[in-house]
Design a protein around this motif. Structure first.
Motif, PDB file in Angstrom:
ATOM      1  N   ALA A  28       0.834  -1.203   0.000  1.00  0.00           N
ATOM      2  CA  ALA A  28       0.000   0.000   0.000  1.00  0.00           C
ATOM      3  C   ALA A  28       0.868   1.252   0.000  1.00  0.00           C
ATOM      4  CB  ALA A  28      -0.937  -0.007   1.210  1.00  0.00           C
ATOM      5  N   LEU A  29       1.966   1.215   0.742  1.00  0.00           N
ATOM      6  CA  LEU A  29       2.884   2.348   0.780  1.00  0.00           C
ATOM      7  C   LEU A  29       3.518   2.581  -0.588  1.00  0.00           C
ATOM      8  CD1 LEU A  29       4.342   4.534   2.369  1.00  0.00           C
ATOM      9  CD2 LEU A  29       6.005   2.793   3.064  1.00  0.00           C
ATOM     10  N   GLN A  30       3.941   1.511  -1.246  1.00  0.00           N
ATOM     11  CA  GLN A  30       4.519   1.646  -2.588  1.00  0.00           C
ATOM     12  C   GLN A  30       3.501   2.259  -3.547  1.00  0.00           C
ATOM     13  OE1 GLN A  30       5.724  -2.323  -3.579  1.00  0.00           O
ATOM     14  NE2 GLN A  30       7.745  -2.090  -2.659  1.00  0.00           N
ATOM     15  N   GLU A  31       2.275   1.788  -3.487  1.00  0.00           N
ATOM     16  CA  GLU A  31       1.239   2.318  -4.373  1.00  0.00           C
ATOM     17  C   GLU A  31       0.982   3.793  -4.093  1.00  0.00           C
ATOM     18  OE1 GLU A  31      -3.425   1.487  -5.049  1.00  0.00           O
ATOM     19  OE2 GLU A  31      -2.082  -0.241  -5.288  1.00  0.00           O
TER      20      GLU A  31
ATOM     21  N   PRO B  10       3.702  11.219  -5.857  1.00  0.00           N
ATOM     22  CA  PRO B  10       5.165  11.275  -5.754  1.00  0.00           C
ATOM     23  C   PRO B  10       5.711  12.520  -5.052  1.00  0.00           C
ATOM     24  CG  PRO B  10       4.467  11.685  -8.006  1.00  0.00           C
ATOM     25  CD  PRO B  10       3.239  11.280  -7.240  1.00  0.00           C
ATOM     26  N   ASN B  11       4.934  13.579  -4.987  1.00  0.00           N
ATOM     27  CA  ASN B  11       5.424  14.809  -4.370  1.00  0.00           C
ATOM     28  C   ASN B  11       5.186  14.867  -2.865  1.00  0.00           C
ATOM     29  OD1 ASN B  11       6.334  15.830  -6.844  1.00  0.00           O
ATOM     30  ND2 ASN B  11       4.307  16.599  -7.337  1.00  0.00           N
ATOM     31  N   GLU B  12       4.434  13.910  -2.340  1.00  0.00           N
ATOM     32  CA  GLU B  12       4.155  13.860  -0.912  1.00  0.00           C
ATOM     33  C   GLU B  12       5.317  13.177  -0.195  1.00  0.00           C
ATOM     34  OE1 GLU B  12       0.644  11.886   1.717  1.00  0.00           O
ATOM     35  OE2 GLU B  12       0.052  12.905  -0.124  1.00  0.00           O
ATOM     36  N   GLY B  13       5.590  13.570   1.035  1.00  0.00           N
ATOM     37  CA  GLY B  13       6.691  12.993   1.797  1.00  0.00           C
ATOM     38  C   GLY B  13       6.386  11.605   2.336  1.00  0.00           C
ATOM     39  N   LEU B  14       7.436  10.870   2.654  1.00  0.00           N
ATOM     40  CA  LEU B  14       7.302   9.504   3.153  1.00  0.00           C
ATOM     41  C   LEU B  14       6.467   9.452   4.430  1.00  0.00           C
ATOM     42  CD1 LEU B  14       8.010   6.499   3.027  1.00  0.00           C
ATOM     43  CD2 LEU B  14      10.136   7.044   4.247  1.00  0.00           C
TER      44      LEU B  14
END
Length: 70
Positions: free
Chosen positions: A37-40, A46-50
């Motif tokens: 889910a995290l990978q998806e 893509p611009n949001e932080g981890l």
């Protein structure tokens, strides 16, 4: 990305919802689905932080939303 760091961050996020992974660890299946889910999420935003991604994934997980809904 370091898997141990990801697992630690997931565990920290789960503490907000009352789950202590030190006493109630994630099963291998839970770890796998949360990581997927995290990978998806990282691909979709893509611009949001981890940290924000992890918070979103854990929220969806504990509230049975998104990928975790039945």
């Amino acid at each position: 990305m370091d898997e141990k760091l990801i697992e630690k961050m997931l565990g920290q996020a789960l503490k907000q919802y009352g789950r202590n992974v030190a006493t109630d660890p994630l099963s291998p299946g839970e770890k796998e689905i949360l990581k997927l889910a995290l990978q998806e999420r990282r691909i979709e935003e893509p611009n949001e932080g981890l940290h924000a991604h992890i918070e979103d994934v854990i929220y969806d997980y504990v509230t049975n939303q998104g990928l975790f809904s039945s």
